[in-house]
Design a protein around this motif. Structure first.
Motif, PDB file in Angstrom:
ATOM      1  N   LYS A   1      94.573  52.280  26.697  1.00 54.73           N
ATOM      2  CA  LYS A   1      93.460  51.406  27.057  1.00 54.73           C
ATOM      3  C   LYS A   1      93.160  50.400  25.959  1.00 54.73           C
ATOM      4  O   LYS A   1      92.876  49.250  26.221  1.00 54.73           O
ATOM      5  CB  LYS A   1      92.225  52.233  27.351  1.00 54.73           C
TER       6      LYS A   1
ATOM      7  N   SER B   1      73.772  46.000  35.440  1.00 50.10           N
ATOM      8  CA  SER B   1      74.453  47.316  35.476  1.00 50.10           C
ATOM      9  C   SER B   1      73.927  48.195  36.611  1.00 50.10           C
ATOM     10  O   SER B   1      74.642  49.032  37.141  1.00 50.10           O
ATOM     11  CB  SER B   1      74.271  48.056  34.150  1.00 50.10           C
TER      12      SER B   1
ATOM     13  N   LEU C   1      71.289  51.309  34.108  1.00 45.88           N
ATOM     14  CA  LEU C   1      70.409  51.471  32.949  1.00 45.88           C
ATOM     15  C   LEU C   1      68.954  51.233  33.317  1.00 45.88           C
ATOM     16  O   LEU C   1      68.654  50.476  34.239  1.00 45.88           O
ATOM     17  CB  LEU C   1      70.809  50.460  31.866  1.00 45.88           C
TER      18      LEU C   1
ATOM     19  N   VAL D   1      74.312  51.306  25.895  1.00 48.10           N
ATOM     20  CA  VAL D   1      75.625  50.659  25.769  1.00 48.10           C
ATOM     21  C   VAL D   1      76.012  50.208  27.166  1.00 48.10           C
ATOM     22  O   VAL D   1      75.854  50.948  28.134  1.00 48.10           O
ATOM     23  CB  VAL D   1      76.675  51.608  25.125  1.00 48.10           C
TER      24      VAL D   1
ATOM     25  N   VAL E   1      78.820  47.377  29.450  1.00 46.37           N
ATOM     26  CA  VAL E   1      79.924  46.427  29.507  1.00 46.37           C
ATOM     27  C   VAL E   1      79.796  45.659  30.823  1.00 46.37           C
ATOM     28  O   VAL E   1      79.514  46.257  31.872  1.00 46.37           O
ATOM     29  CB  VAL E   1      81.276  47.188  29.448  1.00 46.37           C
TER      30      VAL E   1
ATOM     31  N   GLU F   1      84.687  43.468  32.893  1.00 45.59           N
ATOM     32  CA  GLU F   1      85.460  43.861  31.699  1.00 45.59           C
ATOM     33  C   GLU F   1      85.600  45.374  31.560  1.00 45.59           C
ATOM     34  O   GLU F   1      86.085  45.858  30.542  1.00 45.59           O
ATOM     35  CB  GLU F   1      84.799  43.289  30.434  1.00 45.59           C
TER      36      GLU F   1
ATOM     37  N   GLN G   1      78.289  59.874  35.261  1.00 46.03           N
ATOM     38  CA  GLN G   1      79.628  60.340  34.880  1.00 46.03           C
ATOM     39  C   GLN G   1      80.324  59.372  33.925  1.00 46.03           C
ATOM     40  O   GLN G   1      81.032  59.784  33.006  1.00 46.03           O
ATOM     41  CB  GLN G   1      80.497  60.535  36.133  1.00 46.03           C
TER      42      GLN G   1
ATOM     43  N   LEU H   1      82.468  58.341  28.747  1.00 46.56           N
ATOM     44  CA  LEU H   1      82.518  57.380  27.634  1.00 46.56           C
ATOM     45  C   LEU H   1      82.300  58.092  26.296  1.00 46.56           C
ATOM     46  O   LEU H   1      83.100  57.938  25.362  1.00 46.56           O
ATOM     47  CB  LEU H   1      81.437  56.305  27.839  1.00 46.56           C
TER      48      LEU H   1
HETATM   49  C1  LIG Z   1      79.607  53.259  30.714  1.00 45.57           C
HETATM   50  C2  LIG Z   1      80.334  51.931  30.422  1.00 45.57           C
HETATM   51  C3  LIG Z   1      79.715  51.297  29.175  1.00 45.57           C
HETATM   52  C4  LIG Z   1      81.826  52.219  30.187  1.00 45.57           C
HETATM   53  O1  LIG Z   1      82.444  51.010  29.764  1.00 45.57           O
HETATM   54  P1  LIG Z   1      84.042  50.811  29.893  1.00 45.57           P
HETATM   55  O2  LIG Z   1      84.438  49.707  28.996  1.00 45.57           O
HETATM   56  O3  LIG Z   1      84.426  50.699  31.308  1.00 45.57           O
HETATM   57  O4  LIG Z   1      84.541  52.220  29.320  1.00 45.57           O
HETATM   58  P2  LIG Z   1      86.002  52.553  28.776  1.00 45.57           P
HETATM   59  O5  LIG Z   1      87.023  51.735  29.505  1.00 45.57           O
HETATM   60  O6  LIG Z   1      85.970  52.489  27.292  1.00 45.57           O
HETATM   61  O7  LIG Z   1      86.183  54.067  29.264  1.00 45.57           O
HETATM   62  C5  LIG Z   1      85.662  55.149  28.531  1.00 45.57           C
HETATM   63  C6  LIG Z   1      85.838  56.428  29.323  1.00 45.57           C
HETATM   64  O8  LIG Z   1      84.904  56.455  30.408  1.00 45.57           O
HETATM   65  C7  LIG Z   1      85.585  56.632  31.645  1.00 45.57           C
HETATM   66  N1  LIG Z   1      84.871  55.849  32.637  1.00 45.57           N
HETATM   67  C8  LIG Z   1      84.529  54.542  32.553  1.00 45.57           C
HETATM   68  N2  LIG Z   1      83.875  54.175  33.690  1.00 45.57           N
HETATM   69  C9  LIG Z   1      83.817  55.277  34.465  1.00 45.57           C
HETATM   70  C10 LIG Z   1      83.265  55.545  35.751  1.00 45.57           C
HETATM   71  N3  LIG Z   1      82.637  54.592  36.446  1.00 45.57           N
HETATM   72  N4  LIG Z   1      83.353  56.795  36.233  1.00 45.57           N
HETATM   73  C11 LIG Z   1      83.960  57.792  35.538  1.00 45.57           C
HETATM   74  N5  LIG Z   1      84.511  57.586  34.317  1.00 45.57           N
HETATM   75  C12 LIG Z   1      84.440  56.349  33.807  1.00 45.57           C
HETATM   76  C13 LIG Z   1      86.981  56.124  31.398  1.00 45.57           C
HETATM   77  O9  LIG Z   1      87.912  56.671  32.308  1.00 45.57           O
HETATM   78  C14 LIG Z   1      87.205  56.581  29.968  1.00 45.57           C
HETATM   79  O10 LIG Z   1      87.493  57.968  29.932  1.00 45.57           O
HETATM   80  P3  LIG Z   1      89.008  58.496  29.655  1.00 45.57           P
HETATM   81  O11 LIG Z   1      89.415  57.872  28.337  1.00 45.57           O
HETATM   82  O12 LIG Z   1      88.810  59.977  29.579  1.00 45.57           O
HETATM   83  O13 LIG Z   1      89.814  58.015  30.815  1.00 45.57           O
HETATM   84  C15 LIG Z   1      80.232  50.953  31.636  1.00 45.57           C
HETATM   85  O14 LIG Z   1      80.673  51.624  32.806  1.00 45.57           O
HETATM   86  C16 LIG Z   1      78.818  50.445  31.875  1.00 45.57           C
HETATM   87  O15 LIG Z   1      78.413  49.432  31.310  1.00 45.57           O
HETATM   88  N6  LIG Z   1      78.060  51.139  32.751  1.00 45.57           N
HETATM   89  C17 LIG Z   1      76.656  50.757  33.026  1.00 45.57           C
HETATM   90  C18 LIG Z   1      75.734  51.078  31.868  1.00 45.57           C
HETATM   91  C19 LIG Z   1      75.746  52.560  31.492  1.00 45.57           C
HETATM   92  O16 LIG Z   1      75.711  53.449  32.348  1.00 45.57           O
HETATM   93  N7  LIG Z   1      75.800  52.821  30.163  1.00 45.57           N
HETATM   94  C20 LIG Z   1      75.871  54.185  29.628  1.00 45.57           C
HETATM   95  C21 LIG Z   1      74.551  54.785  29.394  1.00 45.57           C
HETATM   96  S1  LIG Z   1      73.663  54.103  28.009  1.00 45.57           S
END
Ligand SMILES: CC(C)(COP(=O)(O)OP(=O)(O)OC[C@H]1O[C@@H](n2cnc3c(N)ncnc32)[C@H](O)[C@@H]1OP(=O)(O)O)[C@@H](O)C(=O)NCCC(=O)NCCS
Length: 174
Positions: free
Chosen positions: A4, A32, A35, A84, A86, A90, A124, A129
């Protein structure tokens, strides 16, 4: 380098936020739909007063991800990640993990050894994450007690927030 991480665009840069980024953080939080969205004022304050422990991810001049975090009073070796996020376009490329890992590398000079965050049981993506961050840092992690039980939020308003703890041993020579 994990797969990744190698998918991440070279054009993404990680930097401390400027005050002006607060409104972009707010927009990403709002979009998002997961949040709890704070006021724009809150994000402006985080950028201005807590910028050392926050992070902006920028791609071609646009903020595409952020971390708001602070060092809790009485825990000088801990960083508490408040939010946090994204930009939806992205996601799934390792950006969330790399933002958190990058922030830790930077905070090593402040002697930060622990990362705390709270997670709602239904989020999840958030659970995966933070587990991925612990894996990347080669650190142990644990779910601890309810940091904020549901009752703290009032009746049937909010899930409990569970404390997710990473550390104390980080391997930051990635
Ligand atoms: C949570 C969030 C920040 C992840 O960002 P991202 O850049 O897609 O994450 P990454 O690509 O670095 O993935 C990190 C891990 O999370 C997992 N993951 C990411 N999105 C996922 C989803 N929707 N469901 C399940 N797992 C997920 C990935 O598979 C990875 O795990 P792995 O390495 O075991 O496969 C993004 O989905 C987001 O902004 N969500 C909304 C805000 C939120 O819920 N923030 C967290 C609480 S503060």
């Amino acid at each position: 380098m994990n797969t990744k991480k190698s998918q991440l665009s070279d054009s993404i840069i990680f930097r401390p936020p400027k005050t002006d980024d607060g409104k972009y953080f707010w927009e990403i939080a709002k979009a998002s739909k997961t949040l709890d969205v704070n006021s724009i004022y809150h994000y402006l304050i985080m950028c201005r007063h807590f910028g050392k422990t926050c992070l902006a991810a920028e791609k071609q001049g646009r903020v595409v991800g952020f971390i708001t975090a602070y060092i809790p009073p009485g825990s000088p070796d801990t960083v508490f990640v408040w939010q946090v996020a994204v930009d939806e376009k992205e996601r799934g490329q390792g950006l969330g993990v790399q933002m958190l890992v990058t922030l830790f590398k930077k905070l090593k000079i402040l002697n930060i050894k622990h990362l705390d965050a709270t997670i709602t049981p239904s989020n999840q993506a958030s659970i995966k994450l933070f587990m991925a961050v612990a894996r990347e840092l080669k650190s142990s992690f644990e779910f601890e007690k309810e940091f904020f039980p549901a009752v703290n939020f009032g009746e049937n308003i909010h899930e409990p927030e569970i404390l997710f703890h990473i550390g104390p041993e980080f391997s930051l020579t990635l």
